[in-house]
Enzyme design. Structure first.
Site, PDB file in Angstrom:
ATOM      1  CE  LYS A  21      39.616  34.822  41.655  1.00  0.00           C
ATOM      2  NZ  LYS A  21      40.112  36.201  41.938  1.00  0.00           N
ATOM      3  CB  SER A  55      33.234  54.889  57.939  1.00  0.00           C
ATOM      4  OG  SER A  55      34.045  55.427  56.926  1.00  0.00           O
ATOM      5  NE  ARG A  72      33.677  36.072  40.429  1.00  0.00           N
ATOM      6  CZ  ARG A  72      34.842  36.716  40.402  1.00  0.00           C
ATOM      7  NH1 ARG A  72      35.965  36.032  40.302  1.00  0.00           N
ATOM      8  NH2 ARG A  72      34.880  38.027  40.469  1.00  0.00           N
ATOM      9  CB  THR A  90      33.542  54.982  48.699  1.00  0.00           C
ATOM     10  OG1 THR A  90      33.926  53.906  49.589  1.00  0.00           O
ATOM     11  CG2 THR A  90      32.351  55.719  49.290  1.00  0.00           C
ATOM     12  N   GLY A  91      34.414  52.494  46.373  1.00  0.00           N
ATOM     13  CA  GLY A  91      35.562  51.879  45.701  1.00  0.00           C
ATOM     14  C   GLY A  91      35.507  52.094  44.196  1.00  0.00           C
ATOM     15  CG  HIS A 106      41.999  43.270  32.638  1.00  0.00           C
ATOM     16  ND1 HIS A 106      42.702  44.224  33.333  1.00  0.00           N
ATOM     17  CD2 HIS A 106      41.280  42.575  33.561  1.00  0.00           C
ATOM     18  CE1 HIS A 106      42.413  44.117  34.624  1.00  0.00           C
ATOM     19  NE2 HIS A 106      41.547  43.132  34.793  1.00  0.00           N
ATOM     20  CB  CYS A 119      37.821  41.570  35.274  1.00  0.00           C
ATOM     21  SG  CYS A 119      39.309  41.060  36.163  1.00  0.00           S
ATOM     22  NE  ARG A 167      47.349  43.250  38.864  1.00  0.00           N
ATOM     23  CZ  ARG A 167      46.047  42.948  38.947  1.00  0.00           C
ATOM     24  NH1 ARG A 167      45.195  43.354  38.017  1.00  0.00           N
ATOM     25  NH2 ARG A 167      45.588  42.228  39.941  1.00  0.00           N
ATOM     26  CB  SER A 175      41.915  49.796  37.754  1.00  0.00           C
ATOM     27  OG  SER A 175      41.675  49.207  36.495  1.00  0.00           O
TER      28      SER A 175
END
Lengths: 316, 316
Positions: free
Chosen positions: B203, B40, B100, B13-14, B231, B129, B224, B159
């Site tokens: 990363k 849930s 990772r 649901t994300g 991006h 990403c 950001r 996002s």
């Protein structure tokens, strides 16, 4: 009594012109008289009170001689009018790109190359907004350690494109920028000039060479971002001499108009007259390299404040 | 009849979970059964119809064995659950950073290092990403010309921080990010780890080393920006071999999932499964150096699409 000066603001109703009035007032510039020029006659509410605005015309310029003229207009208008003022004995401080690379015109950041301001022939040029904020921070490092190479990526607010840019972002009605700017990133500022570089990118390169009087190696990528005010710059420097992180940080802390912070943002820097450097760290990928993030208010230090500082220098 | 596969989406649901469902559907992944897990119980409208959502629990995992599980959850939840799935024979493709850098877990961009995907022990990791979008474009240049050094500045949408990040930008109600993001730039993504670098920056460096199996020299600054999706990355490359601009451009044009454009923006790239490179030009400040601007949809190629591509690879 200290001497006072008559000051013309050419382009007094634009974003930079209004900010010039705010900065003159905030810094208590010794103004004897203000003459405001814009496209057409009118009145303007300023920190100095409500003042008449004159349509910019040769006749109106001749009728209102001033000691200094701060120009916040397009290159086209600057080319048409700067020498008219200059021949009357007015010293023009011009914010457009029209005169910056002219050999007879000094290009000045007061913290960096103040002496050159006095070599003018009636016109002094204010550098590009991103050049000002980057060099205010980086010139002290250049002086102390030498700089071998600088790679810049900018994050530039829409007010750098003037009131129309601000209007497009706030209204969401597209058409002024080449592509929509609301909720978007536009990796092209100004037109293409040479080798795939834009005017804005070449300004950073060429103006850096002129201000530091050196052919320091520079590359730049300029990107418009959807914020109203302040520019950010991600800067990678390779120094000539080896230096510790502490020494670089110390040199920045001692630099005039520079504040060293951790994660400075436009939100923190809006309305300020200085430059804030954050995220300072070694770039471990190569010897003598450092990364940093530089933020300043593009309408103030990047334009109006720098112009008023030049005026302050000239009347000292 | 072609073989079909039962697929669990963990974190269905994300933002990334929903995008995984959209990408599975759009790419006609041969799904026999979908099992959706979230915090849930509930139901979810998906491109496959309205489906039940199960609370993620060990019992629910045991009751619903699947061939594949696409994880779009936090590192903490991934650490708690990935091996539970793996011990049941399910192959987990995990979008978090939890696995990772684990030597027993392949880190895969299907266009770049597909063979390593098959060396898994039940878990395959999806890279960060920004790493995905940069390496999809840059790896072909590494193969053809060698890369000596890469300097990256990112422009990352909210996002990338999940639904809460999107919510903060859209509502303007601060508190999720360390400083306001609306009308602002936040030059810090993730926590500080080492040497003044953030997790996000490390990363890019560490994942690049693992994916390309080389200690290529990389430095990164991650910022950001107030956009909802996609991006951008400003990338400066120093190649090992000399190459003409035309040769570099040609290598990019031939690269899988890469499109070469002029001024690609998030607006142009949202919803796409590939990576677009623009503003390609020589960096004249040093030999063999090039600048480029790389954009991709962080929820698609930067997350969901890459995970589904790994699944496609594994079932081939």
């Amino acid at each position: 009594m200290n001497k006072q000066f008559s000051v013309a603001i050419v382009g007094a109703t634009g974003l930079v012109g209004k900010t010039m009035l705010a900065v003159l007032h905030a810094r208590r510039f010794p103004v004897s008289q203000l003459v405001l020029f814009a496209e057409s006659d009118g009145v303007a509410d300023t920190p100095f009170g409500t003042l008449p605005v004159l349509a910019l015309s040769q006749a109106n310029v001749y009728r209102n001689p001033c000691d200094l003229a701060l120009f916040a207009v397009s290159s086209e208008i600057s080319i048409a009018y700067a020498q008219i003022f200059a021949t009357m004995g007015t010293v023009v401080i011009d914010n457009s790109s029209a005169w910056r690379m002219d050999d007879s015109v000094p290009l000045v950041i007061p913290e960096v190359n103040p002496a050159s301001a006095f070599l003018h022939n009636g016109i002094v040029a204010n550098p590009n907004c991103t050049t000002i904020q980057i060099l205010t921070a980086v010139a002290p490092l250049y002086r102390k350690f030498g700089i071998d190479r600088m790679i810049v990526s900018t994050y530039q607010s829409v007010s750098g494109a003037g009131a129309m840019g601000l209007c497009e972002l706030e209204s969401g009605i597209d058409g002024f920028f080449e592509k929509p700017i609301k909720n978007n990133l536009l990796p092209k500022i100004d037109s293409y000039i040479d080798g795939g570089y834009t005017g804005e990118e070449l300004k950073i390169i060429n103006e850096t060479h002129k201000i530091l009087s050196t052919q320091i190696r520079v590359s730049a990528t300029c990107v418009r971002v959807p914020i109203t005010r302040c520019h950010g710059a991600s800067v990678n420097l390779r120094l000539r001499a080896s230096a510790t992180l502490g020494e670089v940080s110390q040199a920045l802390r001692e630099a005039p108009s520079v504040t060293v912070g951790d994660i400075p943002t436009p939100y923190d820097c809006v309305g300020g007259d200085g430059v804030t450097v954050g995220r300072l760290r070694r770039d471990e990928s190569e010897a003598n390299c450092f990364n940093m993030w530089i933020v300043a208010d593009n309408l103030r230090k990047g334009a109006a404040t720098n112009a008023v500082q030049i005026a302050e220098l000239l009347i000292r």
